[in-house]
Write an enzyme that holds these catalytic residues in place. Structure first.
Site, PDB file in Angstrom:
ATOM      1  N   GLY A   1      16.760  37.614  23.020  1.00  0.00           N
ATOM      2  CA  GLY A   1      17.818  37.224  23.937  1.00  0.00           C
ATOM      3  C   GLY A   1      17.281  36.318  25.023  1.00  0.00           C
ATOM      4  CB  SER A   2      18.781  35.234  28.202  1.00  0.00           C
ATOM      5  OG  SER A   2      18.937  36.448  28.936  1.00  0.00           O
TER       6      SER A   2
ATOM      7  CD  GLU B   1      12.636  34.456  20.055  1.00  0.00           C
ATOM      8  OE1 GLU B   1      12.327  33.563  20.890  1.00  0.00           O
ATOM      9  OE2 GLU B   1      13.739  34.527  19.524  1.00  0.00           O
ATOM     10  CG  LEU B   2      12.011  36.754  26.112  1.00  0.00           C
ATOM     11  CD1 LEU B   2      11.336  36.969  27.452  1.00  0.00           C
ATOM     12  CD2 LEU B   2      13.123  37.760  25.880  1.00  0.00           C
ATOM     13  N   GLY B   3      13.915  32.910  25.635  1.00  0.00           N
ATOM     14  CA  GLY B   3      14.472  31.566  25.624  1.00  0.00           C
ATOM     15  C   GLY B   3      13.434  30.491  25.383  1.00  0.00           C
TER      16      GLY B   3
ATOM     17  CD  GLU C   1      17.323  29.126  25.990  1.00  0.00           C
ATOM     18  OE1 GLU C   1      16.985  29.167  24.794  1.00  0.00           O
ATOM     19  OE2 GLU C   1      17.404  30.147  26.708  1.00  0.00           O
ATOM     20  CB  VAL C   2      21.152  23.337  27.818  1.00  0.00           C
ATOM     21  CG1 VAL C   2      22.648  23.048  27.812  1.00  0.00           C
ATOM     22  CG2 VAL C   2      20.440  22.452  28.841  1.00  0.00           C
ATOM     23  CG  PHE C   3      21.651  29.086  24.206  1.00  0.00           C
ATOM     24  CD1 PHE C   3      20.357  29.069  23.738  1.00  0.00           C
ATOM     25  CD2 PHE C   3      22.549  29.963  23.632  1.00  0.00           C
ATOM     26  CE1 PHE C   3      19.946  29.908  22.714  1.00  0.00           C
ATOM     27  CE2 PHE C   3      22.153  30.810  22.602  1.00  0.00           C
ATOM     28  CZ  PHE C   3      20.851  30.783  22.149  1.00  0.00           C
TER      29      PHE C   3
END
Length: 487
Positions: free
Chosen positions: A231-232, A253-255, A381-383
């Site tokens: 996630g974020s 496991e992140l951005g 991070e824009v996503f």
């Protein structure tokens, strides 16, 4: 046979092998492209998590005691079932997640591959023989942790759930799975149903969807010994902090804000082709998405022009209604965040060369030329489908720009000299590097993970990473006869 009949699971969670009402009530699973409610899905509460953990701990002991061949057979059957039901599951993926069909198909391919790869884990070496000063046999043994909590996100829920669920089960653990509430069917129900049909004994895979309160209950539950979270970065910091307080491992496991570095000797057309996929696939809602396009100054003008033209030519629309390049963003909150970042960058001096507009949840692929280095659309991070392009003078400046970030997930380098690209990569800290490719790649047998604010390193993919993630090391010694001590 229909795998996903809403009459079986609507408004329910899955605990101890049964579909039951959850303490958290229910919530609609909404198709982002149309706003239509697909089904009401059940939500858990903290009491459900406790009950599921108790049942999982009991079921896990018998599962771990089975011959390795029995566990491997379940994983192989699960892999085959993903392929057998690919069309049905892909339909849910397209509608519930907003994935375009090629991405939905890729997700099914990787998900099946994760199960096939995991099927090799039960027969993998489970320890090593150690030397000892004493007349005894000394072993380092790998044993299951017991119960694993898996928290998966909305964006690619199949891959980002199965890559922890499959190896954890294969190594003799039970799993409590908490998918994002927006994608419970794709990210949760499908996995439960596949493993049910594959012959997994009841209680080993429990489905407890919910919000932050359920995630907190999962992390603090004493019987859950390992947390696998995707996630974020913001949410991951909270999960890691809470897990540390309760003395349990958290694999995070992140951005990301991955750099795509185009050297002076690259072919611009080839680079733009790679960049288009890396930046705009799945509307940019992928942790590995190319966020920062770093282009040599001699190629910069041409690159921006061609990337913008490519963006303008792309079709955006409902992926279930026809062929499109981009589908919808997941919800209004995400759309408004993306648009706010674009507007902020333009206000600070970035040149908007393509996109920057939307209809409903459909956001046009966007190209920002030379944004300020402190604009959030460039440095965060824009996503979303937003490409920020900046020029560099030489390799040293390219390295400085690529490394100037808190993130460290994926890196792409395009160059006519692959060895020069490899040498550059050694100077840029990331968990993944692709020379002459874009940043969005995934294979079930390859280690995956980032450094810095992108997570706690590779802990998915391949035998070593999975064994390290989902087992404990136990020291075992054996003497022929009892030892003798001075007192």
């Amino acid at each position: 046979m229909t795998l996903l009949d809403p009459q079986d699971f609507a408004g329910r969670i899955h605990v101890d092998g049964a579909w039951v009402p959850g303490g958290g009530g229910s919530t609609p699973s909404v198709e982002p492209a149309t706003g239509e409610t697909l089904v009401e899905v059940g939500m858990a509460d903290a009491a459900d998590v406790a009950r599921a953990a108790e049942g999982a701990a009991k079921a896990q002991r018998d599962w771990a005691a089975l011959p390795h061949s029995a566990r491997a057979a379940v994983l192989r059957r699960a892999g085959a079932l993903w392929e057998e039901h690919a069309e049905e599951i892909s339909g849910w993926n397209v509608r519930e997640v907003g994935a375009v069909p090629p991405l939905a198909g890729f997700a099914l391919h990787v998900t099946a591959a994760e199960c096939y790869e995991a099927a090799a884990l039960p027969s993998a070496a489970s320890g090593s023989v150690l030397t000892s000063e004493e007349p005894r046999l000394s072993l380092a043994q790998r044993v299951p942790v017991g119960v694993v909590g898996v928290i998966s996100p909305f964006n690619v829920p199949l891959i980002l759930g199965i890559r922890a669920v499959a190896p954890a089960l294969a190594l003799g653990n039970a799993v409590l799975l908490k998918p994002d509430p927006r994608t419970v069917v794709t990210g949760g129900v499908t996995m439960v149903r596949i493993f049910e049909e594959a012959g997994l004994p009841p209680g080993l895979l429990q489905l407890v969807p919910g919000g932050g309160d359920v995630g907190q209950a999962l992390v603090t539950e004493p019987r859950v010994r390992v947390i696998a979270f995707t996630g974020s970065t913001r949410a991951g910091r909270s999960v890691g902090e809470l897990a540390g307080k309760h003395l349990k491992r958290a694999h995070l496991e992140l951005g990301g804000n991955s750099a795509f570095l185009v050297r002076h000797d690259a072919d611009v057309d080839e680079a733009v082709n790679l960049a288009t996929w890396g930046a705009f696939l799945h509307q940019g809602q992928i942790c590995m998405t190319v966020g920062r396009h770093l282009v040599h100054e001699s190629l910069y003008a041409s690159y921006v022009e061609k990337l913008a033209a490519k963006a303008e030519s792309m079709h955006v629309g409902d992926p279930a209604a026809g062929q499109v390049h981009l589908g919808p963003l997941i919800d209004e909150t995400q759309r408004d965040r993306v648009h706010g970042l674009v507007e902020d960058a333009v206000a600070k001096g970035a040149e908007l060369r393509a996109g920057g507009t939307y209809e409903g949840l459909f956001y046009r692929p966007t190209v920002l030329a030379n944004p300020p280095r402190d604009a959030a659309a460039y440095c965060d991070e824009v996503f979303g489908p937003v490409a920020s392009v900046v020029p560099f003078r030489d390799d040293d400046e390219a390295v400085q720009l690529a490394a100037d970030t808190e993130y460290g997930l994926s890196l792409g380098i395009v160059t006519a000299d692959a060895m020069a690209g490899y040498e550059l990569a050694q100077r840029i800290p990331t968990g993944i590097v692709h020379i002459n490719d874009q940043t969005v790649n995934d294979e079930a047998n390859a280690p995956f993970g980032g450094v810095g604010s992108s997570g706690t390193g590779s802990r998915h993919g391949g035998v070593e990473a999975n064994v390290e993630a989902f087992t404990e090391t136990r020291w075992v010694t054996m003497r022929r006869r009892p030892g003798s001590y001075p007192f």
